[in-house]
Design a protein around this motif. Structure first.
Motif, PDB file in Angstrom:
ATOM      1  N   MET A 131      -3.392  -5.650   8.514  1.00  0.00           N
ATOM      2  CA  MET A 131      -3.555  -4.737   7.392  1.00  0.00           C
ATOM      3  C   MET A 131      -4.871  -3.998   7.537  1.00  0.00           C
ATOM      4  O   MET A 131      -5.775  -4.454   8.233  1.00  0.00           O
ATOM      5  N   PHE A 132      -4.969  -2.831   6.891  1.00  0.00           N
ATOM      6  CA  PHE A 132      -6.197  -2.059   6.889  1.00  0.00           C
ATOM      7  C   PHE A 132      -7.067  -2.492   5.718  1.00  0.00           C
ATOM      8  O   PHE A 132      -6.577  -2.668   4.603  1.00  0.00           O
ATOM      9  N   LEU A 133      -8.367  -2.639   5.976  1.00  0.00           N
ATOM     10  CA  LEU A 133      -9.316  -2.985   4.924  1.00  0.00           C
ATOM     11  C   LEU A 133      -9.935  -1.722   4.341  1.00  0.00           C
ATOM     12  O   LEU A 133      -9.740  -0.624   4.850  1.00  0.00           O
TER      13      LEU A 133
ATOM     14  N   VAL B 135       0.024  -4.882   1.471  1.00  0.00           N
ATOM     15  CA  VAL B 135       0.829  -4.068   2.380  1.00  0.00           C
ATOM     16  C   VAL B 135       0.275  -4.283   3.784  1.00  0.00           C
ATOM     17  O   VAL B 135      -0.916  -4.145   4.022  1.00  0.00           O
ATOM     18  N   TYR B 136       1.132  -4.654   4.709  1.00  0.00           N
ATOM     19  CA  TYR B 136       0.696  -4.907   6.075  1.00  0.00           C
ATOM     20  C   TYR B 136       1.684  -4.289   7.049  1.00  0.00           C
ATOM     21  O   TYR B 136       2.744  -3.815   6.673  1.00  0.00           O
ATOM     22  N   TYR B 137       1.286  -4.260   8.302  1.00  0.00           N
ATOM     23  CA  TYR B 137       2.080  -3.663   9.373  1.00  0.00           C
ATOM     24  C   TYR B 137       2.417  -4.736  10.394  1.00  0.00           C
ATOM     25  O   TYR B 137       1.709  -5.740  10.513  1.00  0.00           O
TER      26      TYR B 137
ATOM     27  N   TYR C 282      10.237  -5.101   3.454  1.00  0.00           N
ATOM     28  CA  TYR C 282       9.540  -3.889   3.881  1.00  0.00           C
ATOM     29  C   TYR C 282      10.109  -2.684   3.153  1.00  0.00           C
ATOM     30  O   TYR C 282      11.176  -2.735   2.539  1.00  0.00           O
ATOM     31  N   PHE C 283       9.361  -1.590   3.188  1.00  0.00           N
ATOM     32  CA  PHE C 283       9.832  -0.311   2.696  1.00  0.00           C
ATOM     33  C   PHE C 283       9.426   0.733   3.719  1.00  0.00           C
ATOM     34  O   PHE C 283       8.560   0.494   4.565  1.00  0.00           O
TER      35      PHE C 283
ATOM     36  N   ASP D 186       3.945  -8.722   1.195  1.00  0.00           N
ATOM     37  CA  ASP D 186       4.009 -10.176   1.155  1.00  0.00           C
ATOM     38  C   ASP D 186       3.967 -10.646  -0.292  1.00  0.00           C
ATOM     39  O   ASP D 186       3.902  -9.846  -1.222  1.00  0.00           O
ATOM     40  N   ASN D 187       3.987 -11.960  -0.478  1.00  0.00           N
ATOM     41  CA  ASN D 187       4.005 -12.505  -1.832  1.00  0.00           C
ATOM     42  C   ASN D 187       2.650 -12.341  -2.535  1.00  0.00           C
ATOM     43  O   ASN D 187       2.545 -12.610  -3.726  1.00  0.00           O
TER      44      ASN D 187
END
Length: 158
Positions: A109-111, A95-97, A79-80, A90-91
């Motif tokens: 994640m947002f689309l 970017v996800y929450y 994460y950052f 992820d690989n």
């Protein structure tokens, strides 16, 4: 011979008191209803229908980060931190929450259209949107593809 006419008020389904039939509005009622709608921000479309345009807030879709700034949490997820919010990667370079709800960890994640896709596996190759559509990650295109043959039933806890 006496002629008998049908009386609408005697009929339970067709009288003005009935709940199943909407009697046509008078021109004054329609004008008042249209005027009220125009005051609330509606406008007439090209086809003469009342419509209202709503600006939805923009959702963050692409986030740029420095790979050297990546940290790792206790679960081993990279994460950052941006604007005080932990954003995971992820690989697949998505970017996800992460949110914890009812002792269950939810990764999402947002689309592009502002909808949210919740991941259903740790590899993030299977996700479900808010309307129940299932998307599967396609390695060839590098995108999530709608898969109508896959159905995910919500658990009884939700």
């Amino acid at each position: 011979m006496e002629k008998r006419f049908f009386n609408w008020e005697d009929d339970d389904e067709l009288s003005t008191r009935a709940k199943v039939v909407n009697m046509p509005m008078s021109s004054d009622e329609k004008t008042k209803k249209d005027f009220d709608a125009l005051e609330k921000g509606f406008s007439y479309s090209d086809k003469g229908m009342l419509e209202k345009k709503v600006d939805l807030p923009n959702k963050e879709v692409v986030t740029y980060y420095n790979p050297d700034d990546l940290l790792e949490d206790s679960e081993g997820r990279s994460y950052f931190v941006q604007d005080g919010v932990k954003k995971y990667t992820d690989n697949l370079s998505n970017v996800y929450y992460v949110k914890e709800e009812n002792n269950e960890v939810i990764e999402y994640m947002f689309l592009d259209d502002g909808d949210i896709m919740v991941f259903k596996n740790p590899e993030h190759t299977l996700g479900v949107t808010s309307d129940g559509a299932v998307y599967q990650y396609d390695e060839a295109s590098g995108a999530y593809v709608y898969s109508p043959e896959i159905t995910i039933f919500p658990s009884s806890r939700r």
